[in-house]
Design a protein around this motif. Structure first.
Motif, PDB file in Angstrom:
ATOM      1  N   ASN A  39      42.716  41.671 121.228  1.00 29.41           N
ATOM      2  CA  ASN A  39      42.814  43.131 121.213  1.00 29.41           C
ATOM      3  C   ASN A  39      43.812  43.642 120.180  1.00 29.41           C
ATOM      4  OD1 ASN A  39      40.933  43.399 123.299  1.00 29.41           O
ATOM      5  ND2 ASN A  39      42.504  43.228 124.884  1.00 29.41           N
ATOM      6  N   ALA A  40      44.688  42.762 119.698  1.00 36.10           N
ATOM      7  CA  ALA A  40      45.640  43.156 118.655  1.00 36.10           C
ATOM      8  C   ALA A  40      44.993  43.162 117.277  1.00 36.10           C
ATOM      9  CB  ALA A  40      46.830  42.197 118.653  1.00 36.10           C
ATOM     10  N   ARG A  41      43.829  42.582 117.155  1.00 41.91           N
ATOM     11  CA  ARG A  41      43.157  42.500 115.853  1.00 41.91           C
ATOM     12  C   ARG A  41      42.546  43.844 115.504  1.00 41.91           C
ATOM     13  NH1 ARG A  41      41.057  39.510 111.782  1.00 41.91           N
ATOM     14  NH2 ARG A  41      38.807  39.249 111.509  1.00 41.91           N
ATOM     15  N   THR A  42      42.977  44.422 114.398  1.00 43.14           N
ATOM     16  CA  THR A  42      42.466  45.738 113.990  1.00 43.14           C
ATOM     17  C   THR A  42      41.649  45.672 112.708  1.00 43.14           C
ATOM     18  OG1 THR A  42      44.499  46.226 112.750  1.00 43.14           O
ATOM     19  CG2 THR A  42      44.417  46.911 115.060  1.00 43.14           C
ATOM     20  N   GLY A  43      41.823  44.620 111.912  1.00 44.35           N
ATOM     21  CA  GLY A  43      41.096  44.506 110.660  1.00 44.35           C
ATOM     22  C   GLY A  43      40.019  43.441 110.726  1.00 44.35           C
ATOM     23  N   SER A  44      39.553  43.015 109.547  1.00 40.70           N
ATOM     24  CA  SER A  44      38.449  42.058 109.490  1.00 40.70           C
ATOM     25  C   SER A  44      38.721  40.896 108.535  1.00 40.70           C
ATOM     26  CB  SER A  44      37.166  42.771 109.050  1.00 40.70           C
ATOM     27  OG  SER A  44      37.349  43.422 107.801  1.00 40.70           O
ATOM     28  N   THR A  45      39.997  40.680 108.193  1.00 42.59           N
ATOM     29  CA  THR A  45      40.315  39.638 107.214  1.00 42.59           C
ATOM     30  C   THR A  45      40.538  38.275 107.865  1.00 42.59           C
ATOM     31  OG1 THR A  45      42.707  40.019 107.318  1.00 42.59           O
ATOM     32  CG2 THR A  45      41.442  41.354 105.755  1.00 42.59           C
ATOM     33  N   ASP A  46      40.368  37.236 107.058  1.00 45.65           N
ATOM     34  CA  ASP A  46      40.719  35.891 107.500  1.00 45.65           C
ATOM     35  C   ASP A  46      42.225  35.746 107.664  1.00 45.65           C
ATOM     36  OD1 ASP A  46      41.067  36.200 104.757  1.00 45.65           O
ATOM     37  OD2 ASP A  46      40.380  34.193 104.233  1.00 45.65           O
ATOM     38  N   SER A  47      43.000  36.491 106.867  1.00 42.96           N
ATOM     39  CA  SER A  47      44.459  36.403 106.934  1.00 42.96           C
ATOM     40  C   SER A  47      44.984  36.849 108.289  1.00 42.96           C
ATOM     41  CB  SER A  47      45.086  37.272 105.832  1.00 42.96           C
ATOM     42  OG  SER A  47      44.630  36.898 104.563  1.00 42.96           O
ATOM     43  N   GLU A  48      44.553  38.021 108.742  1.00 40.43           N
ATOM     44  CA  GLU A  48      45.018  38.524 110.034  1.00 40.43           C
ATOM     45  C   GLU A  48      44.613  37.573 111.151  1.00 40.43           C
ATOM     46  OE1 GLU A  48      44.819  42.656 112.639  1.00 40.43           O
ATOM     47  OE2 GLU A  48      43.031  41.960 111.573  1.00 40.43           O
ATOM     48  N   LEU A  49      43.413  37.025 111.065  1.00 43.53           N
ATOM     49  CA  LEU A  49      42.931  36.138 112.118  1.00 43.53           C
ATOM     50  C   LEU A  49      43.731  34.832 112.152  1.00 43.53           C
ATOM     51  CD1 LEU A  49      41.034  35.655 114.403  1.00 43.53           C
ATOM     52  CD2 LEU A  49      39.213  35.106 112.772  1.00 43.53           C
ATOM     53  N   LEU A  50      44.089  34.283 110.994  1.00 49.65           N
ATOM     54  CA  LEU A  50      44.946  33.095 110.979  1.00 49.65           C
ATOM     55  C   LEU A  50      46.306  33.391 111.604  1.00 49.65           C
ATOM     56  CD1 LEU A  50      44.333  31.374 107.525  1.00 49.65           C
ATOM     57  CD2 LEU A  50      44.051  30.344 109.789  1.00 49.65           C
ATOM     58  N   PHE A  51      46.856  34.553 111.300  1.00 52.33           N
ATOM     59  CA  PHE A  51      48.131  34.970 111.883  1.00 52.33           C
ATOM     60  C   PHE A  51      48.047  35.029 113.406  1.00 52.33           C
ATOM     61  CE2 PHE A  51      50.662  39.016 112.899  1.00 52.33           C
ATOM     62  CZ  PHE A  51      51.831  38.325 113.184  1.00 52.33           C
TER      63      PHE A  51
END
Length: 276
Positions: free
Chosen positions: A135-147
């Protein structure tokens, strides 16, 4: 590829990395010299730590060189620890919530690199997140998801190990679903006390990372490419390294997620055991 710069030490004006040097981060957004992509025009962002445990953050989709607010903020904000990033998009549209740095609680994160075949891995990667991080994920990048995967794997307690698990998980998943794996990953992240960085790639082409002293009071910065032409002032961090910068200074250790060879060996052992 993106460009970024991070600092930890005595409070320093953000402009000392972002706009003042001859090869500042804004200059790198126009003409990066040590990247495959020389122009980084798909947004920018800064995250800084001050009197509160959570970082402040400012991001926008304009090119860094054309946003007068960035120069004004960088001139006025002084911080003992901050991260700054200019983006060349690989995965994810040019929109504010895809601009780095990403934050969660007291943690901040930014990245240069990419996960190959991310469109085929994304759903399985997101499936590893519990409700808090999904639920903290707001974007669609691989970077945010790895974080967020690193947060899921325990980055609060063991930052570098959790990041290694996240990168290793992406590699293993890619091998399973696609048959090949390549993650290029040079990143900086912090909890507001210690600044960490990683330089790694599955292949031989890890995005660049340099360290150098900043100011007169023992501060250091970590950058995608040097901010000045003084070559003696900058040390290239070798691929497969993790950097930790705290009150004790700067230390470099080995960063090695589970390799493709290890995964292949595990698969071979598993097949042999099943056959037996």
């Amino acid at each position: 590829m993106c460009r970024w710069a991070a600092y930890r030490g005595e409070p320093l004006f953000i402009e000392e990395l972002v706009s003042s040097p001859a090869h500042s981060l804004i200059e790198q957004s126009v003409c990066a010299t040590r990247a495959k992509t020389s122009t980084n025009a798909d947004g920018f962002g800064i995250a800084w730590y001050g009197d509160r445990p959570e970082p402040g953050r400012f991001r926008d989709v304009l090119p860094a060189w054309s946003d007068c607010n960035l120069k004004s903020i960088a001139r006025q904000i002084r911080s003992p620890l901050f991260l700054a990033h200019v983006r060349a998009a690989t995965h994810g549209a040019t929109r504010r919530d895809n601009c780095h740095p990403f934050v969660h609680g007291t943690w901040s994160f930014m990245h240069n690199g990419q996960i190959d075949h991310f469109d085929r891995l994304r759903r399985a990667m997101e499936g590893m997140l519990d409700d808090e991080y999904f639920n903290a994920r707001t974007g669609s990048t691989d970077s945010e998801l790895l974080f967020l995967l690193a947060m899921q794997f325990g980055m609060k307690q063991r930052p570098v190990a959790a990041m290694a698990e996240a990168v290793g998980f992406a590699e293993r998943l890619s091998l399973e679903l696609v048959g090949t794996a390549r993650v290029r990953f040079t990143a900086a992240f912090s909890d507001g006390n210690t600044l960490y960085a990683v330089r790694y790639s599955t292949d031989a082409f890890a995005p660049t990372l340099y360290a150098g002293p900043m100011g007169t009071s023992g501060g250091h910065c970590l950058v995608s490419e040097p901010l000045t032409d003084d070559g003696d002032a900058w040390t290239e961090i070798p691929p497969g390294s993790a950097v930790m910068l705290n009150d004790k200074g700067l230390t470099v250790t080995v960063f090695q997620p589970q390799s493709k060879l290890d995964v292949a060996r595990e698969a071979s052992v598993g097949i042999a055991e099943m056959a037996g």
